[in-house]
Design an enzyme around this catalytic site. Structure first.
Site, PDB file in Angstrom:
ATOM      1  N   TYR A  63      28.389  55.650  55.812  1.00 16.54           N
ATOM      2  CA  TYR A  63      27.937  56.908  56.389  1.00 16.54           C
ATOM      3  C   TYR A  63      27.367  57.783  55.278  1.00 16.54           C
ATOM      4  CZ  TYR A  63      30.897  55.457  60.345  1.00 16.54           C
ATOM      5  OH  TYR A  63      31.489  54.767  61.376  1.00 16.54           O
ATOM      6  N   PRO A 210      33.373  57.063  72.392  1.00 17.07           N
ATOM      7  CA  PRO A 210      33.995  57.159  73.720  1.00 17.07           C
ATOM      8  C   PRO A 210      33.192  58.004  74.692  1.00 17.07           C
ATOM      9  CG  PRO A 210      35.099  58.627  72.185  1.00 17.07           C
ATOM     10  CD  PRO A 210      34.135  57.809  71.370  1.00 17.07           C
ATOM     11  N   PHE A 215      26.090  60.701  75.566  1.00 17.29           N
ATOM     12  CA  PHE A 215      25.499  60.620  76.907  1.00 17.29           C
ATOM     13  C   PHE A 215      26.351  61.364  77.937  1.00 17.29           C
ATOM     14  CE2 PHE A 215      25.302  58.430  81.027  1.00 17.29           C
ATOM     15  CZ  PHE A 215      23.964  58.587  81.330  1.00 17.29           C
ATOM     16  N   GLY A 219      24.023  63.839  79.687  1.00 19.79           N
ATOM     17  CA  GLY A 219      23.176  62.955  80.474  1.00 19.79           C
ATOM     18  C   GLY A 219      21.824  62.737  79.831  1.00 19.79           C
TER      19      GLY A 219
END
Length: 346
Positions: A63, A210, A215, A219
């Site tokens: 990362y 998770p 999303f 959405g």
């Protein structure tokens, strides 16, 4: 929206590691999801999380690379280190546009030493192999990790995106404490074999992404807020226009149920994972204080068996369009390693 609640503790695996029931994924603070976030703000967020009871912190040497571990090292100063369960990973590199996977013993040791320096700690609580190196027997990799445990440089060993057979072979060398895998309402194939294998062997399950990489927070409109530097915009099939429009229907169904429950869709998606069992720890990531507080609020969302079934029907496998990655590169689906006998002959 469900209110922030006290964060319970759970036992992760069978070797004695205890963590907060929800962790904090720190990747997006430094890598992959757009521009690097202000360091001071991220240190404040990490310390806020620890004060709130979310003490299981997840990072990796890729990362940044390295910058996320350096960030955590700064956040852990001033007495914070003793309050957290620190997890990092090794084995995945990125150079010249190519991903490399490494599991040979010399690399394992060098990577661990590097992470210890960047984190500014003497011991890593949970050390994962980030991806399985198909060129190196898993026994050789875990054998070196076992030595690091014996030397006190790491406490517990983990795997990430490993197949069931790889998990079994690794566990035979030294007990595996946790397996990290992508698990959410729209990524459920791990339930077929990997989750049952972990439970059979007494291995804890750490669910990354998770919230389906954001999303279930917004959405399809999420894509409009992503910068060109955010790899979700270009590199993940489920976020591409041809799939996103269809996947939006999943979010709409989850959102409608969340409205009825008086919580956010993100909280509902997290609550579904929290109800999978007390051996499961989701590690949602965020760079915003309000999102962190919302995620912790998911712990107070209670679901009946009927509501669990309704949620799962909202995101049935056939309704999810697009794979997790292009070509499913570097995932558990293709993670077999050669036998140890072949390695000894080298």
């Amino acid at each position: 929206m469900a209110a922030v609640t006290a964060v319970p503790r759970i036992k992760l695996g069978s070797q004695g590691l205890e963590v907060s029931a929800q962790g904090l994924g720190c990747m997006s603070m430094s890598a992959f999801y757009g521009p690097t976030k202000p360091e001071a703000d991220m240190v404040t967020l990490i310390r806020h999380a620890v004060a709130a009871g979310v003490t299981f912190l997840d990072t990796s040497d890729i990362y940044g690379p390295h910058t996320n571990e350096l960030l955590l090292g700064k956040a852990l100063q001033g007495g914070v280190r003793d309050k957290v369960e620190l997890a990092t990973k090794f084995g995945k590199t990125y150079a010249d546009g190519k991903v490399g996977i490494h599991g040979d013993p010399a690399y394992v040791r060098a990577a661990c030493e590097g992470s210890l320096r960047r984190l500014g700690v003497d011991c890593i609580d949970l050390y994962y192999q980030h991806r399985t190196d198909k060129r190196v027997p898993i026994e050789a990799t875990v054998g070196e990790l076992k030595k690091l445990v014996e030397e006190g440089k790491i406490k517990y060993i983990g795997l990430s995106e490993a197949s069931a057979s790889t998990i079994r072979r690794a566990h035979a060398v030294h007990p595996i404490t946790a397996v990290q895998l992508e698990w959410s309402l729209w990524s459920r194939d791990v339930e077929e074999e990997i989750v049952p294998t972990c439970r059979e062997l007494g291995i804890g399950i750490v669910a990354y992404s998770p919230l389906a990489r954001g999303f279930f927070c917004g959405g399809a409109k999420l894509i409009d807020s992503l910068t060109d530097q955010d790899y979700r915009k270009h590199m993940l099939p489920r976020f591409q226009p041809e799939n996103l429009e269809k996947n939006a229907q999943i979010f709409d169904r989850v959102n409608a149920m969340a409205t009825r429950k008086g919580c956010t869709p993100a909280q509902l998606a997290l609550a579904w994972l929290h109800h999978q069992g007390d051996d499961v720890c989701p590690i949602p990531g965020t760079t915003r204080m309000e999102n962190f507080n919302q995620n912790v609020g998911a712990l107070s969302v209670k679901l009946t068996p009927e509501e669990m079934a309704e949620l799962e029907s909202c995101a049935a496998a056939g309704d999810v369009h697009g794979d997790r990655y292009y070509g499913m590169i570097n995932t558990w689906k293709d993670s077999e390693t050669p036998p140890l006998s072949s390695w000894k002959q080298q």
